[in-house]
Design a protein around this motif. Sequence first.
Motif, mmCIF file in Angstrom:
data_model
loop_
_atom_site.group_PDB
_atom_site.id
_atom_site.type_symbol
_atom_site.label_atom_id
_atom_site.label_comp_id
_atom_site.label_asym_id
_atom_site.label_seq_id
_atom_site.Cartn_x
_atom_site.Cartn_y
_atom_site.Cartn_z
ATOM 1 N N HIS A 289 140.861 36.840 -59.012
ATOM 2 C CA HIS A 289 140.206 37.932 -59.724
ATOM 3 C C HIS A 289 141.264 38.904 -60.250
ATOM 4 C CE1 HIS A 289 136.627 36.413 -57.731
ATOM 5 N NE2 HIS A 289 135.872 37.307 -58.348
ATOM 6 N N THR B 214 130.575 39.595 -65.329
ATOM 7 C CA THR B 214 130.454 39.785 -63.891
ATOM 8 C C THR B 214 129.009 39.507 -63.483
ATOM 9 O OG1 THR B 214 129.834 42.124 -64.019
ATOM 10 C CG2 THR B 214 132.189 41.621 -63.968
ATOM 11 N N SER C 3 136.218 44.356 -60.743
ATOM 12 C CA SER C 3 136.866 43.121 -60.337
ATOM 13 C C SER C 3 136.184 41.960 -61.047
ATOM 14 C CB SER C 3 136.765 42.933 -58.823
ATOM 15 O OG SER C 3 137.342 41.706 -58.421
ATOM 16 N N VAL C 4 136.974 41.177 -61.814
ATOM 17 C CA VAL C 4 136.417 40.104 -62.635
ATOM 18 C C VAL C 4 137.153 38.797 -62.343
ATOM 19 C CG1 VAL C 4 135.842 39.349 -64.973
ATOM 20 C CG2 VAL C 4 135.946 41.794 -64.455
ATOM 21 N N ARG C 5 136.395 37.726 -62.205
ATOM 22 C CA ARG C 5 136.960 36.397 -61.977
ATOM 23 C C ARG C 5 137.839 35.999 -63.168
ATOM 24 N NH1 ARG C 5 133.037 31.124 -61.612
ATOM 25 N NH2 ARG C 5 134.643 29.496 -61.375
ATOM 26 N N ASN C 6 139.004 35.451 -62.884
ATOM 27 C CA ASN C 6 139.947 35.090 -63.948
ATOM 28 C C ASN C 6 139.346 34.147 -64.985
ATOM 29 O OD1 ASN C 6 142.279 36.569 -63.318
ATOM 30 N ND2 ASN C 6 142.833 35.134 -61.697
#
Length: 328
Positions: free
Chosen positions: A35, A85, A95-98
């Motif tokens: 993330h 998200t 917070s964001v997943r790659n």
Amino acid sequence: MEEVEQLHAIMVEEPGGPDVLKSVRIPEPKPKPDHEIVKLVAAGVHKADVLMREDAYFGHLKFPFVPGRELIGLTSDGRRVAGFTSEGAYAEKVSVRNGLLWEVPDELDHDEACALTVDGQTAWHLLHTALAIQKHETVVIPNAASAVGIYAVQLAKLHGCRVIAMDASDGRCDTRLQVVRDLGAHAVIDYSETDGLAERIREAAGGHADAALDLTGDDEIFTATLDALSFRGRMVIDGCSSPRGGTISRDTLVLGSKSVTGFWLPPLFNDLLAMGNAMHTIFETAAIGALKTPEYTRFPLERADEAHRAMAAGYPGKLILNPGHFWY
């Protein structure tokens, strides 16, 4: 003890109307594997946010939570990215997943890119993944002045389809209908009154409508559109547009060899290739000027309740939240 930075965010503590959207301070998100922490520039307001606020969304939702599923932001190394998200985009840092982050072309400003993120992806996958539209087909698109509808009209035209676009006047003006006319749909239908709607669709389509979207959740519009489809016609229901429940006559499907399918974007988050290919295609199409961005209305992040009221009032185009340091 290390002091944790407190960030401005919008919190929903219990289900309800726009008044339950409260401005609060929350701790900065902690780094997680795979993330990135993204500094918010713009967050899109989407129908999913409203359904989550009302506790009417698919799946189990725990309260309290920070709403928001789409954002434009800056990474720690200064890259400008678009991201998805499951929740939490109405906050100064997210917070964001790659795999659900994509760099934004320089040709697009923050709000243009934000308007493209969820709504552009939804329109793309409704047409290409769910309906598999073909060149020269006639496609019926209701709620065409919504952000998803605006993109769907243009993407279908770019694919070589004939587009029948539908929306409603409010009895005093036809702002939404004018938005649709400006997109250059082959025909525009006002469904403020649904009497005879199936006949009007067939007439506009020259008697042959191949495919349709359901972006309204209105039973009368859905039934009329399905009825207007030709033999072996196909329809896709957008998950965020349709209320739960409802029935479809088996005779309607069987006698016309018609098909109705559903589509919901979040399960596709696990198909990073499909998501990435669609996002890059949409961004590049918009960057060269071939895809018009909906008109957007901006609100400061702390006035998220006003943005949700504007959505309920039927504002056309896209609603966007900007945090204080990017409010302009």
